[in-house]
Design a protein around this motif. Structure first.
Motif, PDB file in Angstrom:
ATOM      1  N   ASP A 167       8.035   8.818  28.649  1.00 53.79           N
ATOM      2  CA  ASP A 167       7.484   8.485  29.957  1.00 53.79           C
ATOM      3  C   ASP A 167       8.175   7.248  30.550  1.00 53.79           C
ATOM      4  O   ASP A 167       8.475   7.207  31.744  1.00 53.79           O
ATOM      5  CB  ASP A 167       5.980   8.230  29.792  1.00 53.79           C
TER       6      ASP A 167
ATOM      7  N   THR B  63      11.484   8.282  31.800  1.00 53.00           N
ATOM      8  CA  THR B  63      11.328   9.056  33.035  1.00 53.00           C
ATOM      9  C   THR B  63      11.163   8.141  34.246  1.00 53.00           C
ATOM     10  O   THR B  63      11.561   8.485  35.357  1.00 53.00           O
ATOM     11  CB  THR B  63      10.123  10.015  32.918  1.00 53.00           C
TER      12      THR B  63
ATOM     13  N   PRO C 190       7.236  14.160  38.250  1.00 48.86           N
ATOM     14  CA  PRO C 190       8.444  14.459  37.485  1.00 48.86           C
ATOM     15  C   PRO C 190       8.409  15.918  37.020  1.00 48.86           C
ATOM     16  O   PRO C 190       7.400  16.374  36.512  1.00 48.86           O
ATOM     17  CB  PRO C 190       8.353  13.515  36.289  1.00 48.86           C
TER      18      PRO C 190
ATOM     19  N   HIS D 177      13.434  16.732  35.059  1.00 46.17           N
ATOM     20  CA  HIS D 177      13.468  15.272  34.919  1.00 46.17           C
ATOM     21  C   HIS D 177      13.164  14.864  33.488  1.00 46.17           C
ATOM     22  O   HIS D 177      13.795  13.979  32.926  1.00 46.17           O
ATOM     23  CB  HIS D 177      12.464  14.632  35.873  1.00 46.17           C
ATOM     24  N   LYS D 178      12.152  15.535  32.912  1.00 46.35           N
ATOM     25  CA  LYS D 178      11.775  15.210  31.529  1.00 46.35           C
ATOM     26  C   LYS D 178      12.946  15.507  30.588  1.00 46.35           C
ATOM     27  O   LYS D 178      13.187  14.775  29.634  1.00 46.35           O
ATOM     28  CB  LYS D 178      10.550  16.033  31.106  1.00 46.35           C
TER      29      LYS D 178
ATOM     30  N   ALA E  33      15.463  12.806  30.801  1.00 48.06           N
ATOM     31  CA  ALA E  33      14.980  11.612  30.106  1.00 48.06           C
ATOM     32  C   ALA E  33      15.147  11.787  28.598  1.00 48.06           C
ATOM     33  O   ALA E  33      15.571  10.877  27.888  1.00 48.06           O
ATOM     34  CB  ALA E  33      13.519  11.361  30.459  1.00 48.06           C
TER      35      ALA E  33
END
Lengths: 253, 290
Positions: free
Chosen positions: A95, A98, A111, A115-116, A119
């Protein structure tokens, strides 16, 4: 290579009514890896924050890629000091990484899986994939710093500013971070790092900015990082450091 | 609905709104701003009353928001002039609160607005002041106001969830990403203010602080996930509010006082028994080393 991507002119800043930075002038070229070195209280962190508009400047101008900060901020990544945040915050490593994408995600959006994934890739790059779902307070100092680095990587900026990323981290983390910094440099990114350990400056950075409330010297490490210049930067407290340096054995790269 | 049902519903709404907004007060380390704002909204309410000459929900809300944001602004301004942050807070809120008290005593003192009521609230009077709304029908004005405020804060928290998270966790990064950290700060202070104003009638300026801070501080001990912390804190608020009502009915005492007392009990239980950060689990299972 020769066009400066950061131009700082006549910058000054104060902290609680004491002027900590004055008459700061320097230029940084693309693709350089610069160590900002100076004694405690020299204004290293304040310099970064002032350049990045996080701290008010009294005078002067800062231009990134020839533009003011506001127009260039999407291309700039910032890694604050690890101690500047509360690691007891209820969130996990993935997190936090992110969060580096929040600027790109934009308002009123969450997100996405993509996006995750990005990350997660950045965490993996820092050797932290196994800790993705770990509550951040349960990470060691070095691991927390890697999370911060991963967060900067995911921003995919062109120009990175890092505040003491090597302070208080274990040897493995220090190696991992330096590998990443050299990789960033190799792909043409520019990095400025506040650094505290004089022993490693020559190995780590191709440029040095010696700072003590103003720029003492700035340029290529092999030309600038001399005993005389260091002594000028640190004032009278340099004797034992200088002696230690004479005995230090440097690896040849 | 019966009087009792209205009172319990109102108390539960106070618990829920305060519990949810309180999470960010704790995480942004501005818990004491709740104390300051809860006092200064009194001035906003009084001034709204002086201008409109009636105890109306909307005027009070606007007055409260302005007073709350003004408080946050003054504290920040004094701090920038090198007054210590906590001292700045102490100076600003006591002064503004005192002006409110003087105004009540000199120019607006009447049955609707008095200092005792402002400090302690009087939830038992709430069902006496009914209004009629379309669809919902007859509802106490304070309850309707709380419903509206709950909707507003839920909207803002959900819509800007990730922005609240990043500005609370790492304001420097947020600013460098171009998120308006200062605007978010004042927006948040505005949300705290409306929550406080809406809770004012029910629990008063002092007890609202307990409702804002204690459930969130308790939830913080139970979870490592922000979304769950919000749910948990809201639930703790509701449980404390309802339990507080029954404690008050049982030993025949102040409802708002009992509600605040119940939040304290919830915190004590969390502090001792929480599996993650509680006293017992820390004894049994010493902090894992990495």
């Amino acid at each position: 290579m020769a066009t400066p991507i950061l131009q700082v002119e006549n910058l000054s800043a104060s902290y609680r009514k004491n002027t900590v930075l004055h008459d700061i002038n320097f230029e940084v070229n693309a693709g350089s890896l610069t160590g900002i070195v100076g004694p405690n209280g020299a204004g290293k962190s304040t310099l970064l924050k002032t350049i990045l508009n996080l701290h008010p400047s009294l005078t002067g101008s800062v231009k990134f890629f020839g533009l003011p900060f506001i127009k260039a901020k999407k291309r700039i990544g910032y890694v604050p000091q690890r101690g500047s945040v509360d690691w007891d915050f209820p969130t996990d490593a993935l997190d936090v990484v992110t969060m580096g994408l929040y600027g790109q995600i934009g308002w009123l959006r969450r997100p996405s899986r993509l996006h995750k994934e990005r990350a997660y890739e950045a965490l993996d790059k820092m050797g932290m994939a196994d800790y993705a779902n770990r509550q951040i307070s349960q990470l060691s100092g070095g691991q927390q710093q890697r999370v911060f680095l991963a967060r900067a990587l995911v921003q995919d900026a062109d120009f990175y500013f890092m505040d003491e990323p090597l302070a208080g981290v274990d040897a493995a983390t220090e190696r991992a971070i330096m590998t990443i910094l050299k990789e960033l440099k190799a792909i043409g990114k520019t990095v400025m790092v506040v650094h505290h350990d004089l022993q490693t400056v020559e190995d780590y950075f191709d440029h040095v900015l010696l700072l003590n409330r103003t720029v003492i010297k700035h340029g290529r490490t092999e030309q600038i990082f001399t005993r005389e210049n260091i002594a000028n930067t640190y004032g009278g407290n340099m004797r034992w450091m200088g002696e230690e340096k004479r005995h230090a054995v440097h690896s040849i790269e | 609905m019966t009087y009792t049902a209205w009172i319990i519903l109102t108390a539960a709404l106070v618990g829920l709104s305060c519990g949810v907004i309180g999470v960010f007060l704790i995480l942004r380390k501005t818990a004491m701003m709740a104390d300051a704002i809860s006092h200064t909204v009194l001035l906003g309410i009084v001034i709204a009353y002086i201008i409109t000459r009636e105890v109306s929900g909307t005027a009070m809300l606007i007055g409260g928001i302005l007073a709350g944001v003004f408080t946050a602004f003054l504290v920040q301004w004094l701090h920038s002039l090198r007054v210590q942050h906590d001292a700045a807070m102490g100076i600003v809120f006591t002064t503004l609160f005192a002006i409110g008290v003087i105004l009540i005593a000199t120019s607006v003192g009447n049955a609707h607005l008095d200092v005792q009521h402002a400090l302690m609230g009087e939830i038992t009077f709430i069902p006496f002041h009914m209004i009629t709304l379309p669809i919902i029908g007859a509802i106490p004005e304070a309850t309707a106001l709380l419903l509206l405020v709950l909707a507003v804060i839920l909207f803002f928290i959900i819509a800007f969830y990730k922005e609240w998270k990043i500005t609370s966790f790492d304001p420097a990064l947020a600013a460098s990403l171009g998120i308006p950290v200062i605007l978010m700060h004042y927006l948040f202070m505005g949300l705290v203010s409306v929550t406080t104003v809406a809770s004012f009638d029910a629990v008063g300026a002092i007890m609202v602080v307990a409702m804002l801070i204690t459930p969130a501080a308790s939830a913080y001990l139970w979870t490592d996930k922000l979304s769950f912390m919000l749910v948990l804190s809201g639930s703790f608020g509701v449980v404390s509010a309802v339990a507080g009502y029954y404690i008050a009915a049982w030993i025949d005492t102040s409802i708002s006082g009992s509600m605040a007392f119940a939040t304290g009990l919830v915190f004590m239980i969390s502090f001792i028994f929480s599996p993650k950060h509680g006293l017992i689990s820390r004894r049994v299972r010493p902090a894992e080393t990495m």
